[in-house]
Design a protein around this motif. Sequence first.
Motif, short mmCIF file in Angstrom:
data_model
loop_
_atom_site.label_atom_id
_atom_site.label_comp_id
_atom_site.label_asym_id
_atom_site.label_seq_id
_atom_site.Cartn_x
_atom_site.Cartn_y
_atom_site.Cartn_z
N GLN A 30 -7.51 -18.85 -12.43
CA GLN A 30 -8.95 -19.13 -12.48
C GLN A 30 -9.68 -18.38 -11.37
OE1 GLN A 30 -9.06 -23.39 -12.30
NE2 GLN A 30 -8.57 -23.65 -14.46
N LYS A 31 -9.10 -18.36 -10.18
CA LYS A 31 -9.72 -17.63 -9.07
C LYS A 31 -9.76 -16.14 -9.35
CE LYS A 31 -8.57 -20.94 -5.44
NZ LYS A 31 -7.81 -21.16 -4.21
N LEU A 32 -8.68 -15.61 -9.90
CA LEU A 32 -8.64 -14.19 -10.23
C LEU A 32 -9.66 -13.85 -11.31
CD1 LEU A 32 -4.79 -13.54 -10.23
CD2 LEU A 32 -6.47 -12.62 -8.62
N LEU A 33 -9.82 -14.74 -12.28
CA LEU A 33 -10.82 -14.51 -13.32
C LEU A 33 -12.23 -14.48 -12.74
CD1 LEU A 33 -11.53 -14.14 -16.30
CD2 LEU A 33 -11.56 -16.64 -16.51
N LEU A 34 -12.52 -15.39 -11.83
CA LEU A 34 -13.84 -15.40 -11.18
C LEU A 34 -14.05 -14.11 -10.39
CD1 LEU A 34 -14.09 -19.09 -9.93
CD2 LEU A 34 -15.38 -18.01 -11.79
N THR A 35 -13.01 -13.67 -9.68
CA THR A 35 -13.12 -12.41 -8.92
C THR A 35 -13.34 -11.24 -9.86
OG1 THR A 35 -11.69 -13.28 -7.18
CG2 THR A 35 -11.94 -10.89 -7.29
N LEU A 36 -12.61 -11.21 -10.96
CA LEU A 36 -12.77 -10.14 -11.94
C LEU A 36 -14.17 -10.12 -12.52
CD1 LEU A 36 -11.48 -7.86 -13.60
CD2 LEU A 36 -10.76 -9.60 -15.24
N ARG A 37 -14.69 -11.28 -12.86
CA ARG A 37 -16.06 -11.36 -13.39
C ARG A 37 -17.07 -10.87 -12.35
NH1 ARG A 37 -15.90 -17.17 -16.53
NH2 ARG A 37 -14.78 -16.41 -18.35
#
Length: 99
Positions: A30-37
Amino acid sequence: MKTAEEPARRLEQTLERLRKELAEMQIQDQKLLLTLRHLHSVLEELRSESAHWEDAMSSRGTSPIRARAGSEGRGQQPLAFRRLAQLLHGADGRRSSLP
């Protein structure tokens, strides 16, 4: 002497450890997805600024190289470039769990 319950207990402990690791991995995802976004939005902003800059330079007839050298000489970077540099250098204050 080993009892019949011991293998079942070890299996339950192993499953519990795997559940915990899976939950931690889901949080990391989830954290990686937020960073990617966030990176995607910064890149879109950079593309927009770049297109605007190129349009402005071509309409003025100024050489992009000379115009760029002039802006670099003043030490001014567009906000999106500074934000991207901060993200890439880890200045956002988040720690990586990777070794």
